[in-house]
Design a protein around this motif. Structure first.
Motif, PDB file in Angstrom:
ATOM      1  N   ASP A 151       0.878  -1.380  -0.047  1.00  0.00           N
ATOM      2  CA  ASP A 151       0.017   0.096   0.019  1.00  0.00           C
ATOM      3  C   ASP A 151       1.047   1.230  -0.178  1.00  0.00           C
ATOM      4  O   ASP A 151       0.507   2.134  -0.691  1.00  0.00           O
ATOM      5  N   THR A 152       1.983   1.216   0.666  1.00  0.00           N
ATOM      6  CA  THR A 152       2.736   2.266   0.934  1.00  0.00           C
ATOM      7  C   THR A 152       3.503   2.643  -0.479  1.00  0.00           C
ATOM      8  O   THR A 152       3.691   3.669  -1.042  1.00  0.00           O
ATOM      9  N   LYS A 153       3.933   1.490  -1.083  1.00  0.00           N
ATOM     10  CA  LYS A 153       4.702   1.528  -2.264  1.00  0.00           C
ATOM     11  C   LYS A 153       3.629   2.305  -3.520  1.00  0.00           C
ATOM     12  O   LYS A 153       4.041   2.853  -4.261  1.00  0.00           O
ATOM     13  N   LYS A 154       2.292   1.779  -3.432  1.00  0.00           N
ATOM     14  CA  LYS A 154       1.205   2.158  -4.513  1.00  0.00           C
ATOM     15  C   LYS A 154       0.636   3.460  -4.185  1.00  0.00           C
ATOM     16  O   LYS A 154      -0.364   3.930  -4.869  1.00  0.00           O
ATOM     17  N   SER A 155       0.837   4.041  -3.075  1.00  0.00           N
ATOM     18  CA  SER A 155       0.435   5.239  -2.679  1.00  0.00           C
ATOM     19  C   SER A 155       0.224   6.396  -3.674  1.00  0.00           C
ATOM     20  O   SER A 155      -0.202   7.324  -3.624  1.00  0.00           O
ATOM     21  N   GLY A 156       1.323   6.388  -4.399  1.00  0.00           N
ATOM     22  CA  GLY A 156       1.790   7.362  -5.424  1.00  0.00           C
ATOM     23  C   GLY A 156       0.896   7.566  -6.567  1.00  0.00           C
ATOM     24  O   GLY A 156       0.295   8.587  -7.125  1.00  0.00           O
ATOM     25  N   LYS A 157      -0.020   6.192  -6.975  1.00  0.00           N
ATOM     26  CA  LYS A 157      -0.943   6.300  -7.913  1.00  0.00           C
ATOM     27  C   LYS A 157      -2.136   6.847  -7.504  1.00  0.00           C
ATOM     28  O   LYS A 157      -2.660   6.759  -6.455  1.00  0.00           O
ATOM     29  N   LYS A 158      -3.134   7.619  -8.343  1.00  0.00           N
ATOM     30  CA  LYS A 158      -4.125   8.153  -8.126  1.00  0.00           C
ATOM     31  C   LYS A 158      -5.346   7.580  -9.026  1.00  0.00           C
ATOM     32  O   LYS A 158      -4.963   7.333 -10.178  1.00  0.00           O
ATOM     33  N   ARG A 159      -6.447   7.525  -8.430  1.00  0.00           N
ATOM     34  CA  ARG A 159      -7.594   7.175  -9.227  1.00  0.00           C
ATOM     35  C   ARG A 159      -8.600   8.189  -9.401  1.00  0.00           C
ATOM     36  O   ARG A 159      -8.790   9.093  -8.094  1.00  0.00           O
ATOM     37  N   LYS A 160      -9.522   8.397 -10.338  1.00  0.00           N
ATOM     38  CA  LYS A 160     -10.884   9.254 -10.136  1.00  0.00           C
ATOM     39  C   LYS A 160     -11.799   8.780  -9.294  1.00  0.00           C
ATOM     40  O   LYS A 160     -12.333   7.460  -9.242  1.00  0.00           O
ATOM     41  N   TRP A 161     -12.226   9.833  -8.508  1.00  0.00           N
ATOM     42  CA  TRP A 161     -13.352   9.510  -7.722  1.00  0.00           C
ATOM     43  C   TRP A 161     -14.481  10.422  -7.934  1.00  0.00           C
ATOM     44  O   TRP A 161     -14.485  11.566  -7.890  1.00  0.00           O
ATOM     45  N   LEU A 162     -15.815   9.907  -8.390  1.00  0.00           N
ATOM     46  CA  LEU A 162     -16.711  10.586  -8.921  1.00  0.00           C
ATOM     47  C   LEU A 162     -17.637  11.237  -7.676  1.00  0.00           C
ATOM     48  O   LEU A 162     -17.928  10.647  -6.710  1.00  0.00           O
ATOM     49  N   LEU A 163     -17.992  12.542  -8.147  1.00  0.00           N
ATOM     50  CA  LEU A 163     -18.802  13.209  -7.158  1.00  0.00           C
ATOM     51  C   LEU A 163     -20.163  13.931  -7.733  1.00  0.00           C
ATOM     52  O   LEU A 163     -20.704  14.765  -7.107  1.00  0.00           O
ATOM     53  N   ASN A 164     -20.533  13.197  -8.630  1.00  0.00           N
ATOM     54  CA  ASN A 164     -21.609  13.693  -9.539  1.00  0.00           C
ATOM     55  C   ASN A 164     -23.005  13.518  -9.184  1.00  0.00           C
ATOM     56  O   ASN A 164     -24.026  13.500  -9.480  1.00  0.00           O
ATOM     57  N   LYS A 165     -23.159  12.517  -7.964  1.00  0.00           N
ATOM     58  CA  LYS A 165     -24.232  11.951  -7.499  1.00  0.00           C
ATOM     59  C   LYS A 165     -24.042  12.075  -6.208  1.00  0.00           C
ATOM     60  O   LYS A 165     -23.263  11.878  -5.327  1.00  0.00           O
ATOM     61  N   LEU A 166     -25.601  12.253  -5.382  1.00  0.00           N
ATOM     62  CA  LEU A 166     -25.685  12.356  -3.922  1.00  0.00           C
ATOM     63  C   LEU A 166     -26.955  11.906  -3.718  1.00  0.00           C
ATOM     64  O   LEU A 166     -28.180  12.206  -4.229  1.00  0.00           O
ATOM     65  N   PHE A 167     -27.084  10.875  -2.944  1.00  0.00           N
ATOM     66  CA  PHE A 167     -28.560  10.028  -2.676  1.00  0.00           C
ATOM     67  C   PHE A 167     -28.855   9.382  -3.804  1.00  0.00           C
ATOM     68  O   PHE A 167     -29.942   9.543  -3.988  1.00  0.00           O
ATOM     69  N   GLY A 168     -28.143   9.129  -4.882  1.00  0.00           N
ATOM     70  CA  GLY A 168     -28.664   8.407  -6.048  1.00  0.00           C
ATOM     71  C   GLY A 168     -29.195   9.363  -7.026  1.00  0.00           C
ATOM     72  O   GLY A 168     -29.669   8.912  -8.063  1.00  0.00           O
ATOM     73  N   ARG A 169     -29.063  10.735  -6.812  1.00  0.00           N
ATOM     74  CA  ARG A 169     -29.581  11.710  -7.719  1.00  0.00           C
ATOM     75  C   ARG A 169     -28.210  12.351  -8.630  1.00  0.00           C
ATOM     76  O   ARG A 169     -27.329  12.695  -7.858  1.00  0.00           O
ATOM     77  N   GLU A 170     -28.399  12.516  -9.883  1.00  0.00           N
ATOM     78  CA  GLU A 170     -27.220  13.119 -10.684  1.00  0.00           C
ATOM     79  C   GLU A 170     -27.366  14.598 -10.396  1.00  0.00           C
ATOM     80  O   GLU A 170     -28.238  15.223 -10.693  1.00  0.00           O
ATOM     81  N   LEU A 171     -26.251  15.075  -9.684  1.00  0.00           N
ATOM     82  CA  LEU A 171     -26.250  16.491  -9.474  1.00  0.00           C
ATOM     83  C   LEU A 171     -25.860  17.307 -10.755  1.00  0.00           C
ATOM     84  O   LEU A 171     -25.224  17.241 -11.548  1.00  0.00           O
ATOM     85  N   ARG A 172     -26.484  18.880 -10.747  1.00  0.00           N
ATOM     86  CA  ARG A 172     -26.233  19.618 -11.706  1.00  0.00           C
ATOM     87  C   ARG A 172     -25.326  20.737 -11.133  1.00  0.00           C
ATOM     88  O   ARG A 172     -25.984  21.685 -10.452  1.00  0.00           O
ATOM     89  N   CYS A 173     -24.240  20.864 -11.618  1.00  0.00           N
ATOM     90  CA  CYS A 173     -23.250  21.655 -10.803  1.00  0.00           C
ATOM     91  C   CYS A 173     -22.673  22.674 -11.957  1.00  0.00           C
ATOM     92  O   CYS A 173     -22.228  22.146 -13.116  1.00  0.00           O
ATOM     93  N   GLU A 174     -22.636  23.972 -11.630  1.00  0.00           N
ATOM     94  CA  GLU A 174     -21.985  24.878 -12.670  1.00  0.00           C
ATOM     95  C   GLU A 174     -21.535  26.175 -11.838  1.00  0.00           C
ATOM     96  O   GLU A 174     -21.994  26.311 -10.653  1.00  0.00           O
ATOM     97  N   PHE A 175     -20.783  26.985 -12.636  1.00  0.00           N
ATOM     98  CA  PHE A 175     -20.266  28.106 -11.727  1.00  0.00           C
ATOM     99  C   PHE A 175     -21.312  29.015 -11.554  1.00  0.00           C
ATOM    100  O   PHE A 175     -22.233  29.430 -12.629  1.00  0.00           O
ATOM    101  N   ALA A 176     -21.581  29.712 -10.467  1.00  0.00           N
ATOM    102  CA  ALA A 176     -22.588  30.562 -10.147  1.00  0.00           C
ATOM    103  C   ALA A 176     -21.995  32.145 -10.447  1.00  0.00           C
ATOM    104  O   ALA A 176     -20.528  32.378 -10.323  1.00  0.00           O
ATOM    105  N   GLU A 177     -22.571  33.134 -10.108  1.00  0.00           N
ATOM    106  CA  GLU A 177     -22.216  34.367 -10.417  1.00  0.00           C
ATOM    107  C   GLU A 177     -21.271  34.861  -9.198  1.00  0.00           C
ATOM    108  O   GLU A 177     -21.664  34.512  -8.053  1.00  0.00           O
ATOM    109  N   ASP A 178     -20.241  35.530  -9.231  1.00  0.00           N
ATOM    110  CA  ASP A 178     -19.529  36.019  -8.064  1.00  0.00           C
ATOM    111  C   ASP A 178     -20.463  36.942  -7.121  1.00  0.00           C
ATOM    112  O   ASP A 178     -21.310  37.724  -7.689  1.00  0.00           O
ATOM    113  N   SER A 179     -19.963  36.968  -6.063  1.00  0.00           N
ATOM    114  CA  SER A 179     -21.146  38.036  -5.163  1.00  0.00           C
ATOM    115  C   SER A 179     -21.042  39.269  -5.476  1.00  0.00           C
ATOM    116  O   SER A 179     -21.946  40.137  -5.293  1.00  0.00           O
ATOM    117  N   THR A 180     -19.554  39.857  -5.914  1.00  0.00           N
ATOM    118  CA  THR A 180     -19.549  41.320  -6.025  1.00  0.00           C
ATOM    119  C   THR A 180     -20.278  41.401  -7.382  1.00  0.00           C
ATOM    120  O   THR A 180     -21.014  42.410  -7.469  1.00  0.00           O
TER     121      THR A 180
END
Length: 435
Positions: free
Chosen positions: A330-359
């Protein structure tokens, strides 16, 4: 007395008239039988009852109980087969004779070979554009053979798409193609000799001939930053997306999602500074969307992409008894990275986009970018110069707002103006003399 003596004279007249009618009818029937030909004579010997004449028939003759069918005759075609036959008449194909030769002089083997050659694309092909509408497959073949150093046998396939759109009625000539064609050759030398004919005129039009596998000179489709980052199609891309910033809009949330759930979900991207979730007033549950403000732009970009990269050691389940060798791996392979998806929450596909800046959002609502209020009778381009939305430098210094004189009621200026005194003016001790 006899019955004849007992009969009334009137009854006697009626019986005589019936007898005369019967005799006349029999005479007419005899005449009609004489005028009929021998083939149409009715056979009266079959039964005691006299046969009816053709003119007297009121019912149709009953069909025989048994119908004779010739089994040797061909089976009638179905509706589907009839439609196919009708299409074949409109687009005739060469038919084969008994000897195996088609009507156009080619045998079945030759036709099959032509189909195999014409159906498959060759490795050496060209695209020809700017074709005249009068061009056909035969004329295009002749043009290539005459102007280039090649033979007709080297051209294995000519694909000339026919026009699909309706023809303009004002046009004098009907187009026979779409203006381009694909031609395949058996050798590479023939392909380059055809490419050398580019800019050569055919029926007054300069042809454009290019390699069918070369896409040089074709403009690339513009890609948004989101497409370039994610590397996938613009399925979730939004038109007029805002530039990258720390604030992200998250949609398609479940009603049961809380701020803690969102914070724990997006903590994998980076630090979360603030979460503003739209909730219902009565129940306090989520309305389905929220705004998440991250600590830096990179964390917000990862949330919009919908994935982050993690070490492989984080994916493996943590067991209580681990062998030392497994821990070392595990310590030897710790340098490798894999993709972890964050596009779903509670089984629903999220719609994410940049919002307007507060200013930017504040300036649009209350600052300089606030839209001007409409003024009756004024061009929309000049709305900002009237009312509360427009103030020049002099107004800002004095603190007074600019007033449109057209909005002042008639007579209001005289009613509010200070009235002069009507008393005698006191002497100021000055004397004016005139020479």
């Amino acid at each position: 007395m006899s019955k004849a003596a007992d009969m009334d004279p009137q009854e006697e007249v009626v019986s005589v008239s019936k007898k005369e009618r019967r005799e006349k009818k029999e005479k007419k029937d005899k005449k009609r039988l004489k005028t009929q030909p021998e083939s149409e004579e009715v056979d009266t010997t079959a039964g005691d009852e006299p046969a009816e004449t053709p003119g007297k028939k009121r019912k149709r003759e009953a069909l025989p109980d048994e119908i004779e069918i010739d089994v040797g005759l061909p089976e009638p075609a179905s509706k589907k087969a009839a439609r196919k036959a009708k299409k074949a008449k409109l687009n005739p194909t060469p038919t084969a004779d008994k000897d195996g030769a088609t009507t156009d002089g080619k045998t079945d083997a030759e036709v099959k070979g032509d189909k195999e050659q014409g159906g498959k694309r060759s490795e050496y092909g060209v695209w020809i554009g700017n074709l005249p509408w009068s061009a056909t497959k035969d004329t295009l073949r002749d043009f290539l053979v005459e102007n280039a150093e090649m033979k007709n046998e080297q051209i294995t396939r000519v694909h000339l798409p026919p026009p699909t759109k309706p023809v303009n009625p004002n046009w004098s000539t009907k187009p026979l193609n779409k203006g381009f064609a694909y031609v395949d050759f058996s050798t590479e030398l023939a392909m380059y000799s055809a490419i050398a004919l580019t800019e050569t005129k055919m029926d007054g039009r300069a042809l454009l001939i290019k390699n069918a596998k070369s896409f040089e000179g074709r403009p690339d489709k513009p890609k948004t930053e989101q497409e370039q980052d994610t590397g996938r199609g613009a399925k979730g891309a939004v038109k007029g997306a805002h530039p990258p910033n720390k604030r992200v809009f998250v949609g398609n949330l479940s009603f049961d999602v809380t701020k803690e759930d969102l914070e724990a979900h997006y903590a994998q991207c980076g630090s979360v500074e603030h979460i503003h979730m739209a909730t219902f007033e009565d129940s306090g549950k989520c309305k389905g969307y929220a705004w998440v403000t991250f600590g830096d732009v990179d964390a917000a970009t990862s949330a919009v992409k919908g994935f982050v990269y993690k070490d492989e050691s984080e994916f493996k389940s943590k067991k209580k008894d681990k062998v030392d060798s497994d821990e070392e791996e595990d310590t030897k392979k710790s340098g490798k990275k894999r993709k972890w998806l964050l596009n779903k929450l509670f089984g629903r596909e999220l719609r994410c986009e940049f919002a307007e800046d507060s200013t930017t959002r504040y300036n649009k609502r209350y600052g300089k970018d606030k839209p001007a209020e409409p003024v009756d009778g004024v061009n929309p381009d000049r709305w900002k110069n009237f009312g509360n939305s427009g103030e020049d430098r002099g107004e800002k210094r004095s603190g007074r707002k600019k007033v449109d004189p057209r909005t002042i009621k008639s007579g209001a200026a005289h009613s509010s103006a200070p009235r002069a005194s009507q008393a005698i003016v006191e002497s100021q001790g000055k004397k004016t003399t005139f020479d």
